[in-house]
Design a protein around this motif. Structure first.
Motif, mmCIF file in Angstrom:
data_model
loop_
_atom_site.group_PDB
_atom_site.id
_atom_site.type_symbol
_atom_site.label_atom_id
_atom_site.label_comp_id
_atom_site.label_asym_id
_atom_site.label_seq_id
_atom_site.Cartn_x
_atom_site.Cartn_y
_atom_site.Cartn_z
ATOM 1 N N LEU A 5 47.434 45.769 33.487
ATOM 2 C CA LEU A 5 48.892 45.830 33.425
ATOM 3 C C LEU A 5 49.465 45.176 34.669
ATOM 4 O O LEU A 5 49.133 45.571 35.790
ATOM 5 N N ARG A 6 50.335 44.188 34.477
ATOM 6 C CA ARG A 6 50.996 43.571 35.614
ATOM 7 C C ARG A 6 52.259 44.368 35.948
ATOM 8 O O ARG A 6 53.146 44.522 35.106
ATOM 9 N N HIS A 121 45.322 46.017 42.153
ATOM 10 C CA HIS A 121 44.789 44.824 42.807
ATOM 11 C C HIS A 121 45.912 43.848 43.094
ATOM 12 O O HIS A 121 46.713 43.534 42.206
ATOM 13 N N ILE A 122 45.967 43.340 44.323
ATOM 14 C CA ILE A 122 46.894 42.283 44.713
ATOM 15 C C ILE A 122 46.064 41.126 45.262
ATOM 16 O O ILE A 122 45.510 41.228 46.371
ATOM 17 N N PRO A 123 45.907 40.043 44.519
ATOM 18 C CA PRO A 123 45.161 38.900 45.053
ATOM 19 C C PRO A 123 45.847 38.317 46.286
ATOM 20 O O PRO A 123 47.036 37.997 46.248
ATOM 21 N N GLU A 145 50.647 38.854 43.202
ATOM 22 C CA GLU A 145 51.018 39.712 42.077
ATOM 23 C C GLU A 145 50.304 41.061 42.185
ATOM 24 O O GLU A 145 49.228 41.159 42.795
ATOM 25 N N ALA A 146 50.886 42.083 41.586
ATOM 26 C CA ALA A 146 50.283 43.421 41.588
ATOM 27 C C ALA A 146 49.823 43.768 40.183
ATOM 28 O O ALA A 146 50.630 43.779 39.242
ATOM 29 N N TRP A 147 48.545 44.059 40.056
ATOM 30 C CA TRP A 147 47.944 44.373 38.755
ATOM 31 C C TRP A 147 47.207 45.704 38.800
ATOM 32 O O TRP A 147 46.443 45.969 39.730
ATOM 33 N N TYR A 148 47.434 46.499 37.776
ATOM 34 C CA TYR A 148 46.635 47.714 37.570
ATOM 35 C C TYR A 148 45.427 47.359 36.726
ATOM 36 O O TYR A 148 45.540 46.623 35.740
ATOM 37 N N ILE A 149 44.258 47.856 37.124
ATOM 38 C CA ILE A 149 43.085 47.750 36.257
ATOM 39 C C ILE A 149 42.534 49.155 36.026
ATOM 40 O O ILE A 149 42.510 49.981 36.931
ATOM 41 N N ASN A 150 42.145 49.401 34.806
ATOM 42 C CA ASN A 150 41.506 50.666 34.474
ATOM 43 C C ASN A 150 40.021 50.524 34.795
ATOM 44 O O ASN A 150 39.256 49.962 34.020
ATOM 45 N N ALA A 151 39.633 51.009 35.966
ATOM 46 C CA ALA A 151 38.268 50.798 36.452
ATOM 47 C C ALA A 151 37.230 51.623 35.707
ATOM 48 O O ALA A 151 36.036 51.468 35.953
ATOM 49 N N ALA A 185 56.876 48.260 33.326
ATOM 50 C CA ALA A 185 55.974 47.127 33.092
ATOM 51 C C ALA A 185 55.466 47.072 31.655
ATOM 52 O O ALA A 185 54.728 46.157 31.296
ATOM 53 N N GLY A 186 55.845 48.051 30.834
ATOM 54 C CA GLY A 186 55.460 48.036 29.429
ATOM 55 C C GLY A 186 54.165 48.745 29.118
ATOM 56 O O GLY A 186 53.516 48.451 28.108
#
Length: 234
Positions: A5-6, A121-123, A145-151, A185-186
């Motif tokens: 999710l961004r 995660h923010i690259p 950008e800021a992204w959520y990842i379901n680890a 973010a939807g």
């Protein structure tokens, strides 16, 4: 979708990379999870247990176990980035992956929005030849950008580029602010479907279940063991 999710947060790439340049090789430590990486995966702690600069561990029980490290206190823009997250923060690290290095497919446990601890995660420095896969989807994240990842889902990284990839990784405790950010973010909760057709069977125990079924030496047990084996090999 719950894998990726961004978020509606963006950060200044030049400022991020400028502060990244302050951290030289002696500041970085080999990542502790050597079972999925042979070389080139290193970390620098910005928030750690007790604020220690010699600990890159994540997974302490409460946000109160973590404190800012001297690396963060000397990094004003990184402080601004973290202040943008109005939620309790657990481990915060810069994670670097050297050119040609890989992180093998693996998954974490109880590290998702639904579990109450979301990994963002923010690259900071990346490249189109860095392949970050999660649950067979590619993370196409731009710098800043800021992204959520379901680890909790299987994920892997292959750095086929000629640069060292660096992400700022923030473990956020879910609160009302973060819930609102996810909604904006939807975010939609993904219904979990058990691929083995039985809630008691999962990736961690399926091989043991197959072995037990085979010891029954019955047509029904053999058929079920065969079906589970086919699911694994898909």
């Amino acid at each position: 979708m719950s894998e990726l999710l961004r978020l509606k947060l963006n950060f200044n790439v030049s400022a991020l990379q400028r502060e990244l340049a302050n951290f030289q090789q002696p500041h970085w430590q080999q990542h502790f999870n050597t079972s999925v990486n042979e070389f080139g995966w290193s970390a620098l702690p910005l928030r750690s247990p007790g604020g220690r600069i010699d600990s890159v561990l994540a997974g302490e029980a409460t946000a109160g176990s973590y404190a800012d490290t001297p690396y963060l206190t000397l990094s004003p823009y990184l402080q601004q980035v973290l202040e943008s997250f109005h939620c309790p923060k657990h481990a915060v690290r810069l994670l670097a992956l050297a050119p040609g290095a890989q992180i093998k497919r693996h998954r974490d446990h109880e590290l998702s929005f639904e579990d109450g601890l979301a990994r963002i995660h923010i690259p900071v420095r990346s490249h189109h030849l860095v392949e970050f896969m999660i649950n067979d989807q590619r993370l196409n994240a731009g710098e800043g950008e800021a992204w959520y990842i379901n680890a909790n889902y299987p994920h892997s990284v292959n750095n086929a580029s000629g640069i060292t990839r660096v992400h700022l990784v923030i473990d956020c405790q879910v609160n009302s602010w973060l819930k609102n950010e996810f909604t904006q973010a939807g975010y939609r909760k993904k219904q979990r479907v058990n691929k083995y057709g039985d809630a008691s069977i999962n990736d961690d125990n399926v091989l043991e279940v197959i072995a037990r079924l085979k010891t029954l030496n019955t047509p029904g047990g053999d058929a079920m063991a065969q079906r589970l084996s086919e699911i694994i090999n898909k």
